[in-house]
Scaffold this active site. Sequence first.
Site, PDB file in Angstrom:
ATOM      1  N   ARG A 107      74.806   9.122  67.210  1.00  0.00           N
ATOM      2  CA  ARG A 107      74.664   8.669  65.831  1.00  0.00           C
ATOM      3  C   ARG A 107      73.758   7.444  65.713  1.00  0.00           C
ATOM      4  O   ARG A 107      73.393   7.044  64.606  1.00  0.00           O
ATOM      5  CB  ARG A 107      76.034   8.319  65.249  1.00  0.00           C
ATOM      6  CG  ARG A 107      76.948   9.525  65.127  1.00  0.00           C
ATOM      7  CD  ARG A 107      78.359   9.078  64.857  1.00  0.00           C
ATOM      8  NE  ARG A 107      78.457   8.289  63.643  1.00  0.00           N
ATOM      9  CZ  ARG A 107      78.633   8.784  62.444  1.00  0.00           C
ATOM     10  NH1 ARG A 107      78.745  10.082  62.289  1.00  0.00           N
ATOM     11  NH2 ARG A 107      78.721   8.009  61.393  1.00  0.00           N
ATOM     12  N   ASN A 149      83.512   0.679  59.304  1.00  0.00           N
ATOM     13  CA  ASN A 149      82.315   1.467  59.002  1.00  0.00           C
ATOM     14  C   ASN A 149      82.149   1.460  57.499  1.00  0.00           C
ATOM     15  O   ASN A 149      83.148   1.499  56.782  1.00  0.00           O
ATOM     16  CB  ASN A 149      82.493   2.927  59.420  1.00  0.00           C
ATOM     17  CG  ASN A 149      82.301   3.131  60.892  1.00  0.00           C
ATOM     18  OD1 ASN A 149      82.077   2.177  61.626  1.00  0.00           O
ATOM     19  ND2 ASN A 149      82.407   4.369  61.320  1.00  0.00           N
ATOM     20  N   GLY A 150      80.923   1.490  57.030  1.00  0.00           N
ATOM     21  CA  GLY A 150      80.692   1.547  55.583  1.00  0.00           C
ATOM     22  C   GLY A 150      79.998   0.297  55.098  1.00  0.00           C
ATOM     23  O   GLY A 150      79.512  -0.518  55.894  1.00  0.00           O
ATOM     24  N   LYS A 167      57.046  19.132  55.472  1.00  0.00           N
ATOM     25  CA  LYS A 167      58.341  19.604  55.998  1.00  0.00           C
ATOM     26  C   LYS A 167      58.182  21.018  56.554  1.00  0.00           C
ATOM     27  O   LYS A 167      58.650  21.338  57.638  1.00  0.00           O
ATOM     28  CB  LYS A 167      59.420  19.664  54.906  1.00  0.00           C
ATOM     29  CG  LYS A 167      60.098  18.425  54.462  1.00  0.00           C
ATOM     30  CD  LYS A 167      61.055  17.811  55.430  1.00  0.00           C
ATOM     31  CE  LYS A 167      60.342  16.930  56.405  1.00  0.00           C
ATOM     32  NZ  LYS A 167      60.030  15.592  56.076  1.00  0.00           N
ATOM     33  N   CYS A 208      77.580   3.503  62.228  1.00  0.00           N
ATOM     34  CA  CYS A 208      78.619   2.913  63.073  1.00  0.00           C
ATOM     35  C   CYS A 208      79.645   3.964  63.503  1.00  0.00           C
ATOM     36  O   CYS A 208      79.807   4.993  62.864  1.00  0.00           O
ATOM     37  CB  CYS A 208      79.344   1.833  62.296  1.00  0.00           C
ATOM     38  SG  CYS A 208      78.246   0.607  61.600  1.00  0.00           S
ATOM     39  N   HIS A 252      38.184  23.966  42.999  1.00  0.00           N
ATOM     40  CA  HIS A 252      36.988  23.366  43.603  1.00  0.00           C
ATOM     41  C   HIS A 252      36.820  23.791  45.060  1.00  0.00           C
ATOM     42  O   HIS A 252      36.153  23.111  45.826  1.00  0.00           O
ATOM     43  CB  HIS A 252      37.032  21.842  43.453  1.00  0.00           C
ATOM     44  CG  HIS A 252      37.037  21.411  42.026  1.00  0.00           C
ATOM     45  ND1 HIS A 252      35.913  21.493  41.224  1.00  0.00           N
ATOM     46  CD2 HIS A 252      38.027  20.975  41.224  1.00  0.00           C
ATOM     47  CE1 HIS A 252      36.212  21.108  40.003  1.00  0.00           C
ATOM     48  NE2 HIS A 252      37.498  20.788  39.973  1.00  0.00           N
ATOM     49  N   TRP A 287      75.757  -0.011  63.796  1.00  0.00           N
ATOM     50  CA  TRP A 287      74.382   0.217  63.322  1.00  0.00           C
ATOM     51  C   TRP A 287      74.193  -0.817  62.221  1.00  0.00           C
ATOM     52  O   TRP A 287      74.824  -0.742  61.169  1.00  0.00           O
ATOM     53  CB  TRP A 287      74.261   1.646  62.798  1.00  0.00           C
ATOM     54  CG  TRP A 287      73.074   1.906  61.920  1.00  0.00           C
ATOM     55  CD1 TRP A 287      72.983   1.751  60.569  1.00  0.00           C
ATOM     56  CD2 TRP A 287      71.795   2.402  62.317  1.00  0.00           C
ATOM     57  NE1 TRP A 287      71.753   2.099  60.117  1.00  0.00           N
ATOM     58  CE2 TRP A 287      70.994   2.505  61.150  1.00  0.00           C
ATOM     59  CE3 TRP A 287      71.248   2.760  63.553  1.00  0.00           C
ATOM     60  CZ2 TRP A 287      69.686   2.961  61.188  1.00  0.00           C
ATOM     61  CZ3 TRP A 287      69.929   3.215  63.575  1.00  0.00           C
ATOM     62  CH2 TRP A 287      69.164   3.318  62.403  1.00  0.00           C
TER      63      TRP A 287
HETATM   64  C1  F6R Z   1      58.122  13.744  58.921  1.00  0.00           C
HETATM   65  C2  F6R Z   1      58.358  12.476  59.589  1.00  0.00           C
HETATM   66  C3  F6R Z   1      57.179  11.655  59.941  1.00  0.00           C
HETATM   67  C4  F6R Z   1      57.481  10.163  59.708  1.00  0.00           C
HETATM   68  C5  F6R Z   1      56.316   9.317  60.235  1.00  0.00           C
HETATM   69  C6  F6R Z   1      56.573   7.842  59.992  1.00  0.00           C
HETATM   70  O1  F6R Z   1      59.315  14.426  58.685  1.00  0.00           O
HETATM   71  O2  F6R Z   1      59.471  12.110  59.859  1.00  0.00           O
HETATM   72  O3  F6R Z   1      56.040  12.035  59.237  1.00  0.00           O
HETATM   73  O4  F6R Z   1      57.681   9.965  58.358  1.00  0.00           O
HETATM   74  O5  F6R Z   1      56.123   9.530  61.592  1.00  0.00           O
HETATM   75  O6  F6R Z   1      57.708   7.434  60.663  1.00  0.00           O
HETATM   76  P1  F6R Z   1      58.461   6.118  60.254  1.00  0.00           P
HETATM   77  O7  F6R Z   1      59.013   6.304  58.885  1.00  0.00           O
HETATM   78  O8  F6R Z   1      59.546   5.944  61.280  1.00  0.00           O
HETATM   79  O9  F6R Z   1      57.457   5.013  60.287  1.00  0.00           O
END
Ligand code: F6R
Length: 613
Positions: free
Chosen positions: A27, A102-103, A490, A2, A509, A76
């Site tokens: 945001r 917000n919060g 990542k 928010c 393996h 949000w």
């Molecule tokens: C990796 C990433 C993606 C999502 C995947 C599922 O950093 O963000 O692998 O995890 O596309 O997305 P959601 O969670 O929105 O269904």
Amino acid sequence: MCGIVGYIGCRQAASVLLDGLSRLEYRGYDSAGMAVRSGGSDVVVVKAKGRLKALSDKTDAGRMLEGTCGIGHTRWATHGEPSELNAHPHISDDCAVVGVHNGIIENYQELKEKLLKKGYAFNSQTDTEVAVKLVDYYYKKDAAADPVKALSRAMVRIRGSYALALMFKDYPEEIFAARKDSPMIIGVEKGETYIASDVPAILKYTRNVYYIGNMEIARLQQGTATFYNLDKEEIDKELVEITWNAEAAEKAGFEHFMMKEIHEQPKAVRDTLNSVLKDGLLDLSSVGLTESEIGRISQIYIVACGSAYHAGVVGQYVIEKLARVSVRVELASEFRYRDPILDPDGLVIVISQSGETADTLAALREAKQRGIKTLAIVNVVGSSIAREADKIFYTLAGPEIAVATTKAYSAQLIACYAIAVEFGRCRQTVSDVDYKRYLEELAVLPTKINKIIEDKERLQWFAAKHANAKDIFFIGRGIDYAVCLEGSLKLKEISYIHSEAYAAGELKHGTISLIEDGTLVVSVLTQPELYEKTLSNLVEVKSRGAYCMGLTTVGNYKIEDTAEFVTYIPQIEPCFAASLAVVPLQLLSYYISLARGLDVDKPRNLAKSVTVE
Ligand code: F6R
């Protein structure tokens, strides 16, 4: 998340509010609203679901709202679906108090019940309406009708986080504010005062700001702001000059959204956990799961994509271990087409940050069509998956902007842990002693995550040395293997370095043939009963020339005989170690991407929400 903007001055407030809110659009939000008043006249409230443009259109770009004092909000959704009714501002029945927030107010149900008994009625499902009416209650209870006093009394009763901006009918041309654990700043220029949840909203108008502290109250008048503590004593504040540019301000001073979101993980974890705690105990009734229902579930299927799938893999280990119910975790893109055999007494759990991922949505529909109960762990309120699942467990990570997920993944882990522990309690596979211990361990996770983040410079140094790696391997066993899957993804996503996650025992393996002189192997060793086993696998790759990094728990110093670089995480109940172990891996990927000069927040070929197959 928010956004709040408020204004008092000589200009028409509505256009300043709309402009300020537009600077907070990045945001994420699902509805917006404004309350504006002219001198002592009644306040006018306008709200609209959807984009800010809808609010702008509804008010003729603000021209329809006369007045030089106002508050605005982008919402949000957390409590209650995205709708005009739930959008802020909320107002007391006789329009004495109007406010935005917000919060998350954790005890809003309890406060609502108290107010219902006092004769208050509620029009929305939000915690904000409860906060506004609580302030109204204290305001009217006291003959002095003092907003500062009313706010301080409400603040004592409210548990949770809040940034509140309120206008009182009896106090024209004034805004009152209070905050705890949710950001809010106050800007002043000659004859004008601004309030905002984030710097970008007001940067165009002023660079002179006060930071309102935790549990403090502010009274805003044209060009001035007065601050009070909870005892209503006036406190002095220093005016600070903001030197950031607008883009940096959106990221709250971080270079990238990803880094900002890594830092928001303790909050995401805390908020998500608190959302299913009642009087210090887990309570999944808000998710729609009763004790007897939990007892009857014979099989769990977790279905998701990407990082959400990786959270599910961790969930599989933890739920099976604590609740002793069989869990099968599957990629949504596979599940939807494999004609799955589903136990009618089972439960399909889909996990999704966006709630819009096409494959996950299709898998959910497939499960529903087969008559099996579905539960969605989802971050975006009102998203397609949230709307279609039978039961919803909202993760409270707030909007995620960086394409590579961090805080939503961390919040998904918490949802899985809460399910594991509560299922274990209901099915009597978790003893009372262990139940208490698990809750204590979950409660300290945010502090421990913070501790890891604080030590990020060592990882930055290490990342810089390996920024040109050709291949990086991640190895681990059990939950550590699940963390490796996420660490490797990542890295691939944002550094474009080839990487693989391997169950450590599986290396020999085949994949071990890829290890050559200098290949970086990152090993995760947080599970005590698997420590020696994974360590042996590390020795195996080292003897084939690998350069080894260890990621383990404080105290496991033997690893230093093998690994060239070691990162330690604080000690934690092993079932929950993924929440700590993933953080150094997120930081490692971030710093490698940074060192390679890549676009960390928007990696090539990727989209935040994958709404196509
Ligand atoms: C990796 C990433 C993606 C999502 C995947 C599922 O950093 O963000 O692998 O995890 O596309 O997305 P959601 O969670 O929105 O269904």
